[in-house]
Write a protein that holds these residues in place. Structure first.
Motif, PDB file in Angstrom:
ATOM      1  N   CYS A  49       6.326   5.631  -1.976  1.00 31.30           N
ATOM      2  CA  CYS A  49       5.005   5.612  -2.585  1.00 31.30           C
ATOM      3  C   CYS A  49       3.958   5.862  -1.504  1.00 31.30           C
ATOM      4  O   CYS A  49       3.954   5.177  -0.480  1.00 31.30           O
ATOM      5  CB  CYS A  49       4.770   4.273  -3.264  1.00 31.30           C
ATOM      6  SG  CYS A  49       3.068   4.055  -3.782  1.00 31.30           S
ATOM      7  N   CYS A  52       1.615   2.237  -1.232  1.00 31.03           N
ATOM      8  CA  CYS A  52       2.133   1.002  -0.652  1.00 31.03           C
ATOM      9  C   CYS A  52       3.212   1.283   0.388  1.00 31.03           C
ATOM     10  O   CYS A  52       3.721   0.349   1.002  1.00 31.03           O
ATOM     11  CB  CYS A  52       2.644   0.066  -1.741  1.00 31.03           C
ATOM     12  SG  CYS A  52       4.007   0.724  -2.696  1.00 31.03           S
ATOM     13  N   CYS A  68       5.810   4.753  -8.757  1.00 32.42           N
ATOM     14  CA  CYS A  68       5.767   3.408  -8.197  1.00 32.42           C
ATOM     15  C   CYS A  68       5.362   2.437  -9.303  1.00 32.42           C
ATOM     16  O   CYS A  68       4.499   2.739 -10.113  1.00 32.42           O
ATOM     17  CB  CYS A  68       4.758   3.355  -7.060  1.00 32.42           C
ATOM     18  SG  CYS A  68       4.578   1.716  -6.344  1.00 32.42           S
ATOM     19  N   CYS A  71       1.625   0.580  -7.996  1.00 35.56           N
ATOM     20  CA  CYS A  71       0.373   1.272  -7.667  1.00 35.56           C
ATOM     21  C   CYS A  71      -0.007   2.199  -8.813  1.00 35.56           C
ATOM     22  O   CYS A  71       0.854   2.800  -9.442  1.00 35.56           O
ATOM     23  CB  CYS A  71       0.535   2.075  -6.390  1.00 35.56           C
ATOM     24  SG  CYS A  71       1.151   1.097  -5.024  1.00 35.56           S
TER      25      CYS A  71
HETATM   26 ZN   LIG Z   1       3.162   1.877  -4.526  1.00 34.65          ZN
END
Ligand SMILES: [Zn+2]
Ligand SMILES: [Zn+2]
Ligand SMILES: [Zn+2]
Ligand SMILES: [Zn+2]
Lengths: 449, 400
Positions: A49, A52, A68, A71
């Protein structure tokens, strides 16, 4: 100054006959050949991702459709959404005289101010992991269809095994009926599809509910005729297409979009299947485990200063060449025989006849060298080698344009020593790495007349 | 990570690709929708120039652009390794040979995919209904294209196309705006759009269509056509819907008149001199089919293509058809009384893609696909796009 800003002025010929600036080429140390972006294989390495920086194992990424879970992107502007907390004061269930502060969370865009409260999405009691996901309303139907087709495909496969050479009779009947000659059917690739439609005789398909057709549709609401188009309530096409299965037309139907993963990729030589570039596993790292960019192995030619050219008149041009290797490297330049293509060669060039020796690349002492002492050490001919600094030399070529106007282009063959310093190669009996000679065709565009 | 996937014992999933003239739909077999719908174009990273895939002047140019587009799809949206994967390509029955050849070359030679199945979009659309018979109308970007399919086989005599689709709507919006549109800039109010025609980009026209325009109701449509097509007096026009102020960059406001909002989609239904519209296209397709198939076709209409998602489209089409049915020329010939429409379990702009995703998930796929080995051996695509079993037998013989 020459090729730092415009890398396209000096190009090397890749093994696949395409020309690229050296910074975009790779050198396969197993084939000892240049490879470009078009003659390598691209592979997915690790999806992760970009927000993150969490790595997702390939299997999980597959299940989550490369998104993800924690997020989100703003459905309006694409910015990453932030989790916002807000406190609510509510009476304490145990003691009505006291109150407790409960935290709830919502998602908000810091850029366009869109937030999940705009669409009446309920605040969550935990910050991550619990946001509701949209589900395609047709999932069940599609799965039913798929199961049925799978059964039919099994039947078809068994059928084919049974009567490989017998033509299907019903098929011929239909061909007759619609005047389809077998050649037309074949050309349009239609024959192999007819077998995929549901057949009444088949026993396997009865659980599929038939699609129910409708006869009439609702007219448009009256607002279309009495109101201006509600632009602030209507989504743009990009918003709709970013969620293909939902494509909301109404702004209130927009939903946070789970962030799409990106990937690290590795490159492989097509011929020997060895890796040419493989990055570090860790998404935060910008290092490579393997990076065989040609810049690290092949002497780089650059144009020192722009020159002015006149038709049929000799001009001295200074080129530089730097050595990426930790060994002194001998280089020879020669004409490319029978290069007649005027697209790449519009001038005669007189190259240094002697071998050129490039000093080794030695990072720590790179800036301490003194021109004179080094020139002395290598016994340079000052007419030929204009300067020498560390692993770099400046040398002179004589260029005579043979076209009255346009770009002045030259090309030559660059041969250089190459020492394979991979661990495997070093482990073989002799300590000194084996010397190989590599040659590359180099194409330069020096300027215009 | 192909080895990894192998270890866990599940096959790499098949890539389903539909490169439409305006938008490309791409995803994986077994999914309920495509992973992405993006414009069928590539952008040069250096000069930011976009090139539309279908506007190619040579197959070499097409090759480069397809390579770019596929690279984007594979590395940004699918995140898969293309080598040794199977691909289903959804194509129009009108797809030019050079396009198909070039696409095969890019997939086999550059991406080294294991096999390709070229599948006709109309048949795939029908697969999403689970039926074998239907009249499939695709209202896309360049043209509207209707194909009657009976018992799984397209009836050649019934194919009809007409260049009335999105593109025609866009150019109608453009010509109307140039004719009487006004734009207010911060400096000056109500300037004619014709004085600054550069603002009318393709993207803007498309967005105006999507956000402001609609397909009007049948009787209003008739009144409008009476005036715009047959020279009726302008006071016969139905009272137009209110104008809309459309914000464009730089603080300017484009005035989209009620007439533009309501009239532009009429281009799909106007019966010009040849008396052809999308509705007559369907009628003529049915008329061209054998008489005992007509009832089945008329009661199994499936509409696909992004343009059919315009508000009011279905309502209008249905009324157009039932009025045409009253015309003597059709009433006697057709012998049908009503039309029935199916709704696929997908949005219209990816119905064919969903059919491909179903087909791609079946175990019979390999036997219908053209393998890379056979392609490389032959050096080109066979004349037909899907392979019969005898072709594959040849493959097996050569291997054993
Ligand atoms: Zn993420
Ligand atoms: Zn190459
Ligand atoms: Zn936002
Ligand atoms: Zn190699």
């Amino acid at each position: 100054m020459a090729t730092f800003a415009t890398v396209d002025l000096v190009k090397y010929l890749c093994t696949c006959e395409k020309k690229f600036p050296i910074c975009r080429l790779y050198l396969c140390k197993h084939c000892l050949k240049l490879r470009c972006i078009d003659c390598v294989q691209h592979e997915v390495d690790t999806p992760y991702c970009p927000n993150c920086l969490e790595i997702m194992p390939a299997q999980e990424a597959k299940l989550k459709k490369n998104r993800c879970s924690n997020c989100f992107d703003c459905p309006v502007c694409g910015h990453t959404l932030m989790t916002r907390a807000s406190g609510h004061i509510s009476p304490n269930p145990e003691d009505p005289n006291k109150s407790v502060t409960k935290k709830t969370y919502y998602l908000a865009c810091g850029f366009c101010r869109w937030n999940t409260r705009d669409i009446n999405m309920l605040d969550q009691t935990v910050a991550t992991g619990n946001w509701p996901m949209l589900e395609n309303p047709h999932v069940k139907r599609i799965n039913n269809l798929l199961e049925n087709y799978k059964l039919m495909a099994q039947v078809e496969k068994a059928d084919r095994e049974r009567k490989k050479y017998v033509k299907r009779r019903s098929h011929l009947y239909l061909q007759d009926k619609f005047n389809l000659s077998p050649s037309v059917m074949k050309r349009k690739g239609l024959s192999s599809f007819s077998s995929l439609s549901l057949k009444e005789g088949d026993k396997t398909i009865e659980d599929l509910e038939p699609s129910v057709p409708v006869e009439s549709f609702d007219p448009l609401p009256n607002d279309y005729y009495t109101q201006p188009a509600a632009l602030e309530k209507t989504t743009k096409l990009v918003h709709r297409l970013s969620v293909p299965e939902f494509q909301p037309e109404d702004v209130s139907k927009l939903h946070p979009i789970n962030k799409h993963l990106i990937m690290k990729k590795s490159l492989r030589c097509r011929e020997c299947e060895h890796n040419l570039s493989k990055s570090d596993f860790n998404p935060c790292s910008i290092k490579f485990k393997i990076q065989l960019t040609a810049l690290h192995w092949v002497p780089e030619v650059r144009i020192m200063t722009p020159s002015t050219f006149t038709y049929n008149k000799e001009t001295l041009v200074t080129l530089t060449m730097s050595n990426p290797s930790v060994f002194n490297t001998t280089v020879t330049l020669s004409q490319i025989e029978n290069e007649t293509d005027v697209d790449y060669c519009t001038a005669k060039v007189e190259l240094p006849k002697k071998e050129l020796v490039l000093a080794s690349r030695d990072e720590p002492s790179m800036h301490v060298y003194e021109d004179s002492s080094q020139a002395h050490e290598f016994k340079d001919d000052p007419k030929l080698i204009v300067f020498r600094k560390g692993n770099k030399i400046g040398f002179v070529v004589k260029v005579t344009p043979v076209v009255p106007q346009g770009d002045v282009k030259i090309c030559f063959l660059l041969k250089h020593e190459f020492r394979n310093t991979t661990v495997a190669a070093l482990q073989s009996e002799s300590k000194e790495p084996e010397i190989k000679w590599l040659e590359h065709k180099v194409y330069l565009c020096l300027g215009t007349i | 990570m192909p080895h990894f996937e192998g270890l866990l014992g599940d096959e790499p999933r098949i890539i389903i690709l539909d490169i439409g003239s305006a938008y490309t739909k791409c995803g994986l077999a077994g999914d309920t929708g495509p992973r992405c719908i993006i414009p069928s174009e590539t952008k040069n990273p250096r000069n930011q120039q976009t090139s539309k895939i279908w506007d190619y002047s040579s197959t070499d140019e097409l090759y480069e652009h397809l390579k770019e587009l596929l690279y984007t799809l594979i590395s940004r949206y699918l995140l898969v390794t293309p080598k040794d994967r199977r691909v289903v390509v959804i194509e129009s029955l009108l797809c030019p040979t050079d396009f198909r050849d070039t696409l095969a070359r890019v997939l086999f030679k550059h991406f080294e995919v294991a096999s390709i199945l070229f599948a006709p979009s109309h048949l795939l659309s029908l697969m999403t209904l689970g039926t074998k018979t239907g009249l499939v109308l695709d209202v896309g970007y360049q043209e509207s294209f209707v194909v009657p399919v009976y018992e799984g086989i397209p009836i050649l005599k019934g194919w009809r196309t007409i260049p009335l689709a999105s593109k025609a709507i866009h150019s109608r919006i453009k010509s109307q705006l140039l004719e009487h549109g006004t734009v207010s800039t911060p400096e000056q109010k109500h300037q004619p759009v014709a004085s600054m025609p550069d603002i009318l980009t393709d993207e803007l026209l498309e967005d105006i269509k999507v956000c402001c325009c609609f397909v009007t109701e049948y009787s209003r449509g008739q009144q409008i056509q009476e005036v715009t097509m047959r020279g009726g007096h302008a006071n016969k026009l139905p009272p137009p819907p209110p104008d809309t102020d459309y914000q464009i960059d730089g603080g300017s406001v484009l005035n989209i008149s009620g007439r533009i909002r309501e009239h532009t989609c009429e281009v799909l239904f106007e019966q010009d001199n040849d008396e052809t519209s999308i509705a007559t296209l369907l009628m003529d397709a049915i008329v061209a089919c054998p008489i005992d198939t007509r009832k089945d076709l008329a009661s199994n209409i499936l509409v696909t293509g992004g343009t059919s998602m315009m508000p009011g489209f279905y309502h209008r089409l249905q009324l157009e058809l039932s009025h045409l049915l009253k015309k003597p020329c059709y009433a006697q010939q057709l012998g049908i009384k009503r039309f029935l429409f199916h709704k696929a379990p997908a949005k219209e702009n990816y119905t064919a893609w969903l059919g491909g995703a179903l087909l791609g998930a079946l175990e019979t796929l390999p036997s219908k696909s053209l393998s890379r080995d056979v392609y490389l051996q032959k050096g080109k695509l066979p004349d037909w796009c899907c392979i019969d079993s005898d072709f594959l037998l040849e493959d097996k013989n050569s291997k054993s």
